[in-house]
Design a protein around this motif. Structure first.
Motif, short mmCIF file in Angstrom:
data_model
loop_
_atom_site.label_atom_id
_atom_site.label_comp_id
_atom_site.label_asym_id
_atom_site.label_seq_id
_atom_site.Cartn_x
_atom_site.Cartn_y
_atom_site.Cartn_z
N PHE A 173 -33.59 -19.36 -9.60
CA PHE A 173 -34.85 -20.21 -10.13
C PHE A 173 -35.18 -19.37 -11.86
O PHE A 173 -34.56 -18.43 -11.77
CB PHE A 173 -36.19 -19.47 -9.34
CG PHE A 173 -36.26 -19.74 -7.91
CD1 PHE A 173 -35.37 -18.69 -7.08
CD2 PHE A 173 -36.59 -21.11 -7.48
CE1 PHE A 173 -35.40 -18.79 -5.53
CE2 PHE A 173 -36.48 -20.96 -6.06
CZ PHE A 173 -36.11 -20.02 -5.10
N ASN A 226 -32.63 -15.65 -4.78
CA ASN A 226 -33.51 -15.52 -3.56
C ASN A 226 -32.20 -15.67 -2.87
O ASN A 226 -31.41 -16.80 -2.80
CB ASN A 226 -34.75 -16.51 -3.37
CG ASN A 226 -34.99 -16.16 -1.91
OD1 ASN A 226 -34.40 -16.43 -0.75
ND2 ASN A 226 -36.46 -15.74 -1.67
N TYR A 277 -30.21 -19.07 -3.80
CA TYR A 277 -30.95 -19.85 -4.70
C TYR A 277 -31.36 -19.24 -5.80
O TYR A 277 -31.72 -18.15 -5.96
CB TYR A 277 -32.28 -20.44 -3.89
CG TYR A 277 -32.02 -21.15 -2.58
CD1 TYR A 277 -31.63 -20.47 -1.36
CD2 TYR A 277 -32.06 -22.52 -2.67
CE1 TYR A 277 -31.50 -21.08 -0.35
CE2 TYR A 277 -31.70 -23.09 -1.48
CZ TYR A 277 -31.50 -22.47 -0.15
OH TYR A 277 -31.16 -23.09 1.02
N ASN A 331 -32.33 -15.80 1.03
CA ASN A 331 -32.69 -15.96 2.45
C ASN A 331 -33.28 -14.47 3.20
O ASN A 331 -33.57 -14.82 4.28
CB ASN A 331 -31.65 -16.60 3.31
CG ASN A 331 -31.23 -18.18 3.09
OD1 ASN A 331 -32.32 -18.72 2.75
ND2 ASN A 331 -29.83 -18.45 3.07
N GLY A 384 -36.04 -13.40 2.09
CA GLY A 384 -37.37 -13.42 2.12
C GLY A 384 -37.59 -13.14 0.69
O GLY A 384 -38.41 -13.90 -0.01
N LYS A 385 -37.45 -11.87 -0.06
CA LYS A 385 -37.98 -11.47 -1.28
C LYS A 385 -36.67 -12.13 -2.24
O LYS A 385 -35.84 -11.99 -2.13
CB LYS A 385 -37.94 -10.12 -1.54
CG LYS A 385 -36.88 -9.47 -1.19
CD LYS A 385 -36.80 -8.03 -1.31
CE LYS A 385 -35.52 -7.18 -1.34
NZ LYS A 385 -35.73 -5.55 -0.97
N SER A 386 -37.47 -12.25 -3.63
CA SER A 386 -36.59 -12.75 -4.64
C SER A 386 -36.44 -11.51 -5.70
O SER A 386 -37.41 -10.60 -5.55
CB SER A 386 -37.40 -13.73 -5.50
OG SER A 386 -37.24 -15.10 -4.74
N THR A 387 -35.31 -11.20 -6.36
CA THR A 387 -35.05 -10.25 -7.19
C THR A 387 -35.08 -10.89 -8.65
O THR A 387 -34.43 -12.17 -8.80
CB THR A 387 -33.83 -9.83 -7.03
OG1 THR A 387 -33.34 -9.02 -5.75
CG2 THR A 387 -33.16 -8.72 -8.12
N PHE A 388 -35.79 -10.38 -9.37
CA PHE A 388 -36.13 -10.73 -10.75
C PHE A 388 -35.41 -10.03 -11.94
O PHE A 388 -35.03 -8.84 -11.63
CB PHE A 388 -37.78 -10.87 -11.02
CG PHE A 388 -38.56 -11.91 -10.35
CD1 PHE A 388 -38.88 -11.48 -9.09
CD2 PHE A 388 -39.07 -12.93 -10.89
CE1 PHE A 388 -39.64 -12.59 -8.29
CE2 PHE A 388 -39.70 -13.86 -10.28
CZ PHE A 388 -40.02 -13.73 -9.03
N GLY A 389 -35.08 -10.68 -12.69
CA GLY A 389 -34.71 -10.16 -14.27
C GLY A 389 -35.53 -9.37 -14.84
O GLY A 389 -36.87 -9.61 -14.57
#
Lengths: 113, 115
Positions: A35, A95, A33, A97, A99-104
């Motif tokens: 965002f 994201n 996913y 799955n 759990g955590k999201s990686t951001f730019g």
């Protein structure tokens, strides 16, 4: 490991015009996913738009839309009819799955009157 | 509560002191995340809670950092023997869905300044 790259540290646009923010990502997962978040000077991060990787149709939320190119691993944000309140830092996030999201690292957008 | 609440909003501490940062997630949100944001930079993952267990604490930068969570409620991030490099905004987020696939709701953050 996932990576998210935003190659434009700063951008500006005239009020009422259209601007596109770029984001590329890398993951070995097939289901994920994407965002875009907005962080105005008040510091509160707000979710702007969400895209499911298995959906080919690009997500749209009012003046905000994305151009999702899965093969190219590209996920750009288009803001139409820019408003002064759109001035903020914009973050692309991934994201998978886990759990955590990686951001730019973010793109600072300034809308000029 | 209506949103994710973090306290304090600002904290100035002397080098070497311990600090505790608090996060109160949205009621019913099972997943809770801590991120660190240095000035003008992106978000650096610290730790993720599912309920009161932490399946991923891979982002904690050193053993001076620890976090705990009470059930599906309040979480506390503790930094011991603070260093100037710890100065940053610490953001907490929560998610209804375990995987975070619907995105996060963030708090306003705690700005930590170590002098």
């Amino acid at each position: 490991a996932q990576t998210v790259t935003q190659s434009q540290p700063e951008m500006s646009v005239q009020e009422a015009e259209t601007v596109t923010l770029s984001c590329t990502y890398d993951t070995s997962e097939s289901n994920y996913y994407l965002f875009w978040y907005k962080q105005p000077p008040s510091r509160q991060m707000i979710l702007v738009i969400r895209q499911e990787a298995y959906k080919q149709q690009n997500a749209t939320e009012n003046r905000f839309s994305v151009n999702f190119q899965k093969a190219a691993k590209s996920f750009s944000l288009k803001i139409s009819d820019s408003q002064l309140g759109d001035t903020a830092m914009y973050f692309c996030a991934l994201n998978t799955n886990a759990g955590k999201s990686t951001f730019g690292d973010g793109t600072t957008l300034t809308v000029k009157p | 509560g209506a949103g994710v609440s973090q306290s304090p909003s600002n904290k100035v501490t002397e080098k070497g002191k311990d600090v505790e940062l608090r996060c109160d997630p949205i009621s019913g949100h099972t997943a809770l995340y801590w991120y660190r944001q240095r000035l003008g930079q992106g978000l650096e993952f610290l730790i993720y809670f599912q309920g009161n267990s932490a399946p991923d604490k891979s982002g904690l930068p050193s053993d001076r950092f620890s976090a705990e969570r009470t059930g599906e409620s309040v979480s506390t991030l503790t930094i011991q023997r603070t260093q100037q490099e710890d100065s940053a905004v610490y953001l907490c987020a929560s998610s209804l869905v375990r995987t975070g696939n619907y995105g996060y709701t963030f708090g306003s953050g705690t700005r930590l300044t170590v002098v």
